[in-house]
Design an enzyme around this catalytic site. Structure first.
Site, short mmCIF file in Angstrom:
data_model
loop_
_atom_site.label_atom_id
_atom_site.label_comp_id
_atom_site.label_asym_id
_atom_site.label_seq_id
_atom_site.Cartn_x
_atom_site.Cartn_y
_atom_site.Cartn_z
N HIS A 218 54.53 8.80 7.80
CA HIS A 218 53.65 7.63 7.74
C HIS A 218 53.98 6.73 6.54
O HIS A 218 53.60 5.55 6.54
CB HIS A 218 52.19 8.06 7.65
N GLU B 118 47.26 10.23 5.97
CA GLU B 118 48.46 9.74 5.29
C GLU B 118 48.19 8.81 4.13
O GLU B 118 48.96 7.86 3.88
CB GLU B 118 49.36 9.03 6.31
N ASP C 163 36.02 5.91 16.73
CA ASP C 163 35.90 7.35 16.52
C ASP C 163 35.64 8.11 17.82
O ASP C 163 35.85 9.32 17.90
CB ASP C 163 34.76 7.67 15.56
N HIS D 8 54.77 14.84 9.37
CA HIS D 8 54.09 13.72 10.02
C HIS D 8 53.44 12.80 8.99
O HIS D 8 53.62 11.57 9.05
CB HIS D 8 53.03 14.26 10.98
N GLU D 9 52.70 13.38 8.06
CA GLU D 9 52.03 12.54 7.05
C GLU D 9 53.05 11.85 6.16
O GLU D 9 52.86 10.70 5.76
CB GLU D 9 51.06 13.38 6.23
N GLU E 48 51.29 5.57 15.10
CA GLU E 48 51.37 6.98 15.46
C GLU E 48 52.55 7.33 16.35
O GLU E 48 53.11 8.41 16.24
CB GLU E 48 50.06 7.42 16.12
N TYR F 194 50.34 8.79 20.20
CA TYR F 194 51.26 9.67 19.48
C TYR F 194 52.46 10.05 20.34
O TYR F 194 53.60 9.67 20.05
CB TYR F 194 50.52 10.95 19.05
#
Length: 631
Positions: free
Chosen positions: A330, A302, A404, A326-327, A349, A412
């Protein structure tokens, strides 16, 4: 960050969602206004994933001047940091770096001493710079490493056009420090200006002001006037061309996919207008898309003004464009109001996933909204079943862990489900009014879970004492799993799919007798994702003959089918499986396949062959996520 749709839901950064053994639990229903954790546990608001010192000296602006060298695979130049001294007794500025070569540090035109400390395994190395006697700027001359974790260099052969190289960055969660020395924490928001120097035949674009009519001359200047966290600084360089999709929206892509991308995402302007009506003004001027090569490790990122998008969602029928929603969402939740630490990721999220569903319903109707919500709920159920209890908590504890290395749908889908419950209790109009006020109140700020809860308690719970209570809210945020009585999405469109699957499994129907001509992609995914773990060879052949699933051009359907093929060792699909793994670097699509293959000796051999062939073109994050499955 990143979006997903397969088993399924959209997840835009799909990055974090695990926790260490020390999870945070509320001690009372007043957790929102108190320190909810014991003193020997997490310190609320502290960023455990940055070595910098913003509480003492905080960077507020960055001026970048970088030259892109495709032969050496490095960027070199300088970053001039403007800072504010927060603590009058502070004597140094500390910034994050990872694998950077620091050539010099200057202030007021004079070199000053600096100390690059010993590197941590995943946090990188702190760069400590004594504060200059006068002024509030320091200039760091540096170069990146060819192995920079946040930069991917692609050869011409690895691009769509096969003629020019390509470069893109991916900074979330803590990779900005691998290409800029800065305070790499989401609670440090900066404005920035940049000059990027490239080969003249290439175009540079950034998460900043991009002029669609800029001259292609090898020197490109950018300005980001709104303060953003470091993980949203992004750069792309390649044989990029632009096509408008609306007054404020357009797409950058290589020429061979530009028209297809613009057609697929032509509803972006409608999404933007719909979101403004629901949640207030779009605060970033333009909203453009950059279509990256298939090696991009996520669905989307995003980056403000310019979302980075995987080409794997160009299906030709707009069936996967919820990733774009979704992006775009953001731009309100995540970019305008940001999580202060990675413990608070659900504030980005969860809110964004909730907004995504609302945007899709507004633009494409309630039936599609319901179908995607059911798939999202099933994906959440699968993660809850596979994760330990502490990994199911929204306000997760990531101390001592590389962000990560953990990923799930908890921030989400669980976050979105919490907001859906609030909506159902107070009413949709009231929910929309709250969200509009919330985005306005915290605009261009980074906040913690605790700050959100204090605001929510004052402005929502206090207004609806007969409908909401803090005990229930704390259960959602600080306890594992999905609370009993949570909303359960339903879709009438899936009942015919359930009947068809049931009749086929019982032998009452052959696959070619199933009437699928009006099925949506979401119905196909629901059909495949809810198959039993074990199918016979006869059943697999029947499905493949009837629907040609092995050759599906929809990457999500192909993913679901190939996963079934691996689980049941359906070898006719294995040549496509190999091609799929070596041509796509989107981690959400390839990681489940590598993981399933790794469960047998024969499967691991197939995985290793594909991984060895694809590794050079995979993003470093995709390599890291899958390396263990082939060793």
């Amino acid at each position: 960050m990143f979006s997903k749709i397969s088993g399924l839901v959209l997840v835009g950064l799909t990055l974090l969602a695990g926790c260490s053994d020390n999870s945070v639990q509320p001690t009372s229903s007043n957790a929102a206004s108190e320190d909810i954790s014991p003193t020997n546990q997490i310190q609320v608001g502290k960023d455990y994933h940055s070595l910098s010192n913003p509480e003492q000296v905080k960077v507020s602006h960055i001026d970048l001047d970088l030259t892109v060298d495709f032969e050496q695979k490095v960027m070199s130049g300088y970053a001039e940091l403007t800072f504010d001294k927060k603590d009058p007794d502070a004597t140094s500025l500390i910034v994050d770096t990872r694998d950077l070569t620091i050539n010099s540090v200057t202030a007021n035109g004079q070199k000053i001493d600096f100390e690059l400390q010993k590197a941590d395994d995943f946090l990188g190395a702190a760069l400590e710079i004594p504060l200059p006697d006068k002024g509030n700027k320091v200039k760091i001359n540096y170069a990146t490493s060819p192995q920079a974790s946040g930069v991917q260099w692609l050869t011409p052969a690895q691009t769509a056009g096969k003629k020019y190289p390509f470069l893109f960055t991916q900074a979330q969660a803590i990779h900005a420090r691998s290409f800029i020395p800065l305070q790499d924490s989401p609670q440090v928001r900066v404005t920035y200006k940049a000059t990027i120097r490239t080969p003249k035949e290439l175009l540079a674009v950034m998460s900043a002001s991009n002029d669609p009519n800029t001259e292609r001359d090898g020197v490109y200047e950018f300005n980001m006037p709104q303060p953003i966290p470091s993980y949203l600084i992004a750069l792309g360089v390649g044989d990029l061309h632009f096509k408008a999709m609306g007054e404020r929206t357009g797409v950058y892509a290589e020429p061979s996919i530009l028209d297809a991308a613009a057609a697929e995402f032509e509803d972006t302007e409608s999404m933007l207008i719909a979101t403004e009506k629901l949640y207030g003004p779009y605060r970033w001027d333009r909203y453009d898309l950059l279509i990256l090569p298939p090696s991009f490790p996520f669905g989307g990122m995003e980056n403000p003004r310019l979302s980075f998008i995987t080409p794997t969602v160009i299906a030709g029928d707009k069936s996967l464009v919820s990733l774009i929603a979704h992006e775009l969402a953001h731009s309100w939740s995540g970019n305008t109001v940001t999580n202060a630490t990675w413990r608070d990721l659900w504030l980005n999220e969860g809110f964004t996933t909730y907004l995504t569903y609302r945007i899709m319903e507004n633009v494409y109707g309630k039936d599609r909204y319901n179908q995607e919500a059911v798939l999202g709920y099933q994906s959440l159920e699968a993660d809850v079943a596979n994760l330990t209890g502490k990994d199911q908590i929204l306000a997760i504890d990531l101390r001592g862990r590389d962000p990560d290395d953990v990923f799930s749908d908890i921030p989400y889908e669980k976050g979105a489900l919490f907001l859906r419950e609030v909506e159902q209790k107070i009413g949709r109009d009231n929910m929309d009014a709250f969200l509009m006020e919330y985005f306005q109140h915290f605009k261009f700020q980074s906040i913690t879970t605790d700050e959100f809860l204090a605001y929510f308690k004052k402005h929502v719970v206090a207004s609806y004492p007969d409908k909401l209570d803090m005990d229930r809210i704390n259960q959602w945020i600080f306890q594992p799993g999905v609370p009993e009585g949570a909303p359960m999405p339903e879709s009438d469109a899936f009942s015919i799919v359930d009947n068809a699957r049931s009749n086929w499994l019982s032998g009452e129907l052959h696959a070619n007798q199933i009437d699928t001509k009006n099925w949506t992609v979401h119905q196909w995914l629901y059909f495949l994702n809810n198959m039993p773990e074990e199918l016979s060879m006869e059943q697999l052949h029947d499905l493949d003959r009837a629907f040609n699933l092995t050759e599906s051009h929809n990457n999500e359907i192909a993913h679901s089918w190939l996963l079934i093929a691996v689980k049941n060792w359906y070898q006719p699909a294995f040549p496509r499986l190999h091609d799929y793994l070596v041509s796509i670097g989107r981690n959400k699509l390839v990681k489940p396949l590598y993981k399933e293959l790794s469960k047998t000796v024969e499967g691991k051999a197939i995985a290793k062959k594909a991984f060895d062939e694809a590794k050079a073109g995979y993003h470093p994050l995709t390599v890291k996520a899958n390396q263990g499955f082939v060793e």
